[in-house]
Scaffold this motif. Sequence first.
Motif, PDB file in Angstrom:
ATOM      1  N   TRP B 404       0.847  -1.206   0.000  1.00  0.00           N
ATOM      2  CA  TRP B 404       0.000   0.000   0.000  1.00  0.00           C
ATOM      3  C   TRP B 404       0.876   1.247   0.000  1.00  0.00           C
ATOM      4  O   TRP B 404       0.640   2.188  -0.736  1.00  0.00           O
ATOM      5  N   ALA B 405       1.903   1.237   0.881  1.00  0.00           N
ATOM      6  CA  ALA B 405       2.798   2.388   0.975  1.00  0.00           C
ATOM      7  C   ALA B 405       3.483   2.615  -0.367  1.00  0.00           C
ATOM      8  O   ALA B 405       3.627   3.762  -0.813  1.00  0.00           O
ATOM      9  N   GLY B 406       3.871   1.509  -1.024  1.00  0.00           N
ATOM     10  CA  GLY B 406       4.508   1.621  -2.337  1.00  0.00           C
ATOM     11  C   GLY B 406       3.583   2.290  -3.337  1.00  0.00           C
ATOM     12  O   GLY B 406       4.006   3.184  -4.086  1.00  0.00           O
ATOM     13  N   VAL B 407       2.326   1.891  -3.325  1.00  0.00           N
ATOM     14  CA  VAL B 407       1.342   2.482  -4.245  1.00  0.00           C
ATOM     15  C   VAL B 407       1.193   3.981  -3.967  1.00  0.00           C
ATOM     16  O   VAL B 407       1.203   4.800  -4.888  1.00  0.00           O
ATOM     17  N   VAL B 408       1.108   4.326  -2.666  1.00  0.00           N
ATOM     18  CA  VAL B 408       0.972   5.740  -2.296  1.00  0.00           C
ATOM     19  C   VAL B 408       2.181   6.528  -2.798  1.00  0.00           C
ATOM     20  O   VAL B 408       2.040   7.596  -3.417  1.00  0.00           O
ATOM     21  N   ALA B 409       3.391   5.993  -2.572  1.00  0.00           N
ATOM     22  CA  ALA B 409       4.612   6.677  -2.992  1.00  0.00           C
ATOM     23  C   ALA B 409       4.616   6.871  -4.508  1.00  0.00           C
ATOM     24  O   ALA B 409       4.985   7.928  -5.028  1.00  0.00           O
ATOM     25  N   LEU B 410       4.164   5.839  -5.222  1.00  0.00           N
ATOM     26  CA  LEU B 410       4.119   5.893  -6.680  1.00  0.00           C
ATOM     27  C   LEU B 410       3.176   6.990  -7.162  1.00  0.00           C
ATOM     28  O   LEU B 410       3.511   7.766  -8.063  1.00  0.00           O
ATOM     29  N   VAL B 411       1.989   7.036  -6.512  1.00  0.00           N
ATOM     30  CA  VAL B 411       1.004   8.060  -6.890  1.00  0.00           C
ATOM     31  C   VAL B 411       1.573   9.450  -6.646  1.00  0.00           C
ATOM     32  O   VAL B 411       1.488  10.341  -7.508  1.00  0.00           O
ATOM     33  N   ILE B 412       2.209   9.633  -5.477  1.00  0.00           N
ATOM     34  CA  ILE B 412       2.781  10.940  -5.145  1.00  0.00           C
ATOM     35  C   ILE B 412       3.844  11.322  -6.184  1.00  0.00           C
ATOM     36  O   ILE B 412       3.843  12.440  -6.715  1.00  0.00           O
ATOM     37  N   ALA B 413       4.734  10.365  -6.494  1.00  0.00           N
ATOM     38  CA  ALA B 413       5.805  10.630  -7.448  1.00  0.00           C
ATOM     39  C   ALA B 413       5.226  11.028  -8.808  1.00  0.00           C
ATOM     40  O   ALA B 413       5.693  11.982  -9.442  1.00  0.00           O
ATOM     41  N   THR B 414       4.179  10.307  -9.219  1.00  0.00           N
ATOM     42  CA  THR B 414       3.562  10.601 -10.521  1.00  0.00           C
ATOM     43  C   THR B 414       2.981  12.011 -10.537  1.00  0.00           C
ATOM     44  O   THR B 414       3.188  12.766 -11.496  1.00  0.00           O
ATOM     45  N   VAL B 415       2.272  12.356  -9.459  1.00  0.00           N
ATOM     46  CA  VAL B 415       1.654  13.683  -9.390  1.00  0.00           C
ATOM     47  C   VAL B 415       2.721  14.772  -9.458  1.00  0.00           C
ATOM     48  O   VAL B 415       2.597  15.746 -10.214  1.00  0.00           O
ATOM     49  N   VAL B 416       3.805  14.589  -8.683  1.00  0.00           N
ATOM     50  CA  VAL B 416       4.878  15.593  -8.670  1.00  0.00           C
ATOM     51  C   VAL B 416       5.500  15.708 -10.052  1.00  0.00           C
ATOM     52  O   VAL B 416       5.698  16.821 -10.582  1.00  0.00           O
ATOM     53  N   ALA B 417       5.777  14.563 -10.671  1.00  0.00           N
ATOM     54  CA  ALA B 417       6.406  14.587 -11.999  1.00  0.00           C
ATOM     55  C   ALA B 417       5.497  15.285 -13.005  1.00  0.00           C
ATOM     56  O   ALA B 417       5.948  16.148 -13.772  1.00  0.00           O
ATOM     57  N   LEU B 418       4.197  14.944 -12.986  1.00  0.00           N
ATOM     58  CA  LEU B 418       3.237  15.549 -13.910  1.00  0.00           C
ATOM     59  C   LEU B 418       3.177  17.055 -13.699  1.00  0.00           C
ATOM     60  O   LEU B 418       3.179  17.825 -14.665  1.00  0.00           O
ATOM     61  N   ALA B 419       3.139  17.462 -12.405  1.00  0.00           N
ATOM     62  CA  ALA B 419       3.049  18.884 -12.088  1.00  0.00           C
ATOM     63  C   ALA B 419       4.245  19.622 -12.681  1.00  0.00           C
ATOM     64  O   ALA B 419       4.107  20.723 -13.224  1.00  0.00           O
ATOM     65  N   HIS B 420       5.439  18.998 -12.604  1.00  0.00           N
ATOM     66  CA  HIS B 420       6.626  19.653 -13.133  1.00  0.00           C
ATOM     67  C   HIS B 420       6.621  19.695 -14.652  1.00  0.00           C
ATOM     68  O   HIS B 420       7.118  20.629 -15.257  1.00  0.00           O
ATOM     69  N   LEU B 421       6.042  18.646 -15.255  1.00  0.00           N
ATOM     70  CA  LEU B 421       6.000  18.611 -16.717  1.00  0.00           C
ATOM     71  C   LEU B 421       5.004  19.611 -17.270  1.00  0.00           C
ATOM     72  O   LEU B 421       5.242  20.240 -18.298  1.00  0.00           O
ATOM     73  N   LEU B 422       3.869  19.767 -16.574  1.00  0.00           N
ATOM     74  CA  LEU B 422       2.776  20.579 -17.118  1.00  0.00           C
ATOM     75  C   LEU B 422       2.994  22.066 -16.885  1.00  0.00           C
ATOM     76  O   LEU B 422       2.656  22.883 -17.731  1.00  0.00           O
ATOM     77  N   TRP B 423       3.494  22.422 -15.708  1.00  0.00           N
ATOM     78  CA  TRP B 423       3.689  23.839 -15.401  1.00  0.00           C
ATOM     79  C   TRP B 423       5.172  24.120 -15.166  1.00  0.00           C
ATOM     80  O   TRP B 423       5.860  23.291 -14.560  1.00  0.00           O
ATOM     81  N   SER B 424       5.600  25.292 -15.551  1.00  0.00           N
ATOM     82  CA  SER B 424       6.968  25.670 -15.176  1.00  0.00           C
ATOM     83  C   SER B 424       6.869  26.313 -13.799  1.00  0.00           C
ATOM     84  O   SER B 424       6.040  27.188 -13.571  1.00  0.00           O
ATOM     85  N   MET B 425       7.688  25.814 -12.866  1.00  0.00           N
ATOM     86  CA  MET B 425       7.533  26.266 -11.486  1.00  0.00           C
ATOM     87  C   MET B 425       8.763  27.023 -11.027  1.00  0.00           C
ATOM     88  O   MET B 425       9.886  26.662 -11.396  1.00  0.00           O
TER      89      MET B 425
END
Lengths: 165, 559
Positions: B404-425
């Motif tokens: 479960w923790a692995g899945v949560v970490a994966l989701v978080i990583a994906t969200v962060v990566a997507l956020a960086h790809l979509l917006w310049s921060m």
Amino acid sequence: MTVTGTRLRPPRHRFDPRCVGWWRTQLALLTTPVVVPLAVLGVLIEPARTWLLLPAAVVATIGLAATIALPVWWHRVHRWEITDDAVYTLTGYFWQTWRIAPMSRIQTVDTTRGPVQRAFGLSTVVVTTASAAGAVKLEGLDAEMATTLAEELTRLTGTTPGDAT
Amino acid sequence: MTAEKVPADEASGIAAAAEVPDRAAKATKVPDRAAKAADSRAAVEDDPHWLPLHRDSLKVTALLTAGGAFSAGVPTVIGVASATSWTIALAWVLPATALLTAAVTAFDALRLRVTRYRMTEGRLEMNSGLLFKRHRSFALERIRSVDLSAHPLLRAFGLVNVKVGTGETGSGSGSSTEQSLVLDPVGRAEGERLRAELLRRSTVNDGTTNEQRLTTWKTSWVRYGPLSFGTPLLAAALVGGIFQLSDWFGRGGLPVEIVADLVDRYGPWRVFGIGVVAFVVAGAIGSLAVQAEAYWNHRLDREPGGTLRVQRGLLVARSLSLEEQRIRGIEIVEPIGIRSASAARLDVIAIGLKTDEPGSDLSTLVPAAPRDVILAAAAAVRGPLGSAELVGHPRTARTRRLRWAGVVALVIATVVALAHLLWSMPTFWSSVIVIVAALLAIGAGWLAVDAYAALGHALEGKHLVARQGSVRRSTVYLDRAGIIGWRISQSVFQRRLGLMTLDATTAAGRGHYAVIDADAHTILDFADAAVPGLLAPFLERLPEPTAQVSAGVDSPSPR
């Protein structure tokens, strides 16, 4: 899987074979209101035809497959049993749940019949205990048998003293 | 009508509505029925056994309504005044306030006029309702709890609200509202008399005559308040309040401007750090106040005749009396915050106590206090708890949690990566997000391991003990005699890991208490031992590893 320890044996009885028809009707009733409007609109509105008929086809295919296969499977998986001391059911396959309610703690025995259920000559017996989580449902028994069972259960539970808490 | 005005009576008004057509029909059929009813009401009002509620309720209602109208009126006055002038604003708001107060007070006067209660041999009865007449009658032996509470205004007038609860937790429509009867309000002395009388019958079955103090509050216990989950919530509420206030004055963007200004002057990291500190301090002060208000001068007593009594509260004085016969166990709750300070909380599992409503603290017997105090209180309530080690759960339960923790970490990583790809921060926000994400992922892993460490179950004397949880660790001591059924479940994932969840259903508390992710085979023996005879007919024991799994539907099992 090696089984070396204690395990639960499945309850003795399957539900009435007519359940398959009842469950199929229910699934069909669930699918039709989605498919028919989509299909009708798809035929009428030409520019959006692809985007209406495609989902209609997908839903219809899934619905048809489920209607054919699932009830047969459910009929195999769901089990029930009533002994002198307890009501015992098993439901589900991917999420199996065994429920046991002791006769001495049963508070009410209800029999319900929905319109579709009635057409198939079936009844549902709901056995509740004082716990909100403790109800045991026997969905899909022969109507006459359900009535007899409910009477029998009521008689059995009536003889137990106390308020069953 | 009264039902719209007095929350306590709302339920009765609605429930009574169902009876009305019936009564109306009768009234039209038999015209003199109404006259008779009027006579009987007059008789009820004159009958010395039928007691009214306390008249001072009017003053309390008037003051409360005026206060409420005033606090709602202030922003209105400011709003209207900014558009027109102060005179016009006041000319509108003041008469409205007066009118509202008068109307609500008048309704309350009517409610007081028609509400009567009496205690006869074996029953507590109440007549209420202005348009929808309602007569309710409770058998005294069905009464399980008596709850006295008084907010500061009621206290100032020497009044209390009395809430009488029965043990009925039955299903069906409206049952939850049918279970309690509220006398809002009666005099303090009358409230105490009712409390004593309503639960008195049990004096016969117990030899004890002296009141016994089980725990006494220590002021230092408020220090556990800030460690609760309320701290960030209260701080967030404060931030929201600041925005709301600036919005009232037509400067909704002001807080943002101030912060932007500060960032320009001192740099983002310093402002961020100070912001976090201010957030925590504000939340801590708030939760300290909340904890103190709710539990100040908390006392847990055992009264003669087997009743537990909890008294507490700084502003709102609360008193809950609970018949011990209805107690089916206790729960030692250790949320992560107070657990870090070696503290815990004691909850009661009792029939007829509404514990599933959000924010309900009725079931709390002892608030956050040092573990030793809690254990001593638990033993005082339930008898010795035993100190046997709990049986741990299979390693595969840990595997499950780590997944479960692995899945949560994966989701978080994906969200962060997507956020960086979509917006310049900007670098600042990017680093904040990455740091927070990393902390969350690490936290998830730690929670998985900690949650596994918590898992355990045992039979200790008359109790079934089950422990679970990391964020909210809870150890349930459930009375084995109070178990009224089993609900055993196994998902396809659990099946592959050899795990199973055993849920004991009960009439008390949340209705079911689970031993989660235990060994799929030994847990059944455990259940069989916990409630002898119930599960046995449905079990089969397969001693040899080579035993065939062939118990079909119609083949009778060896038992």
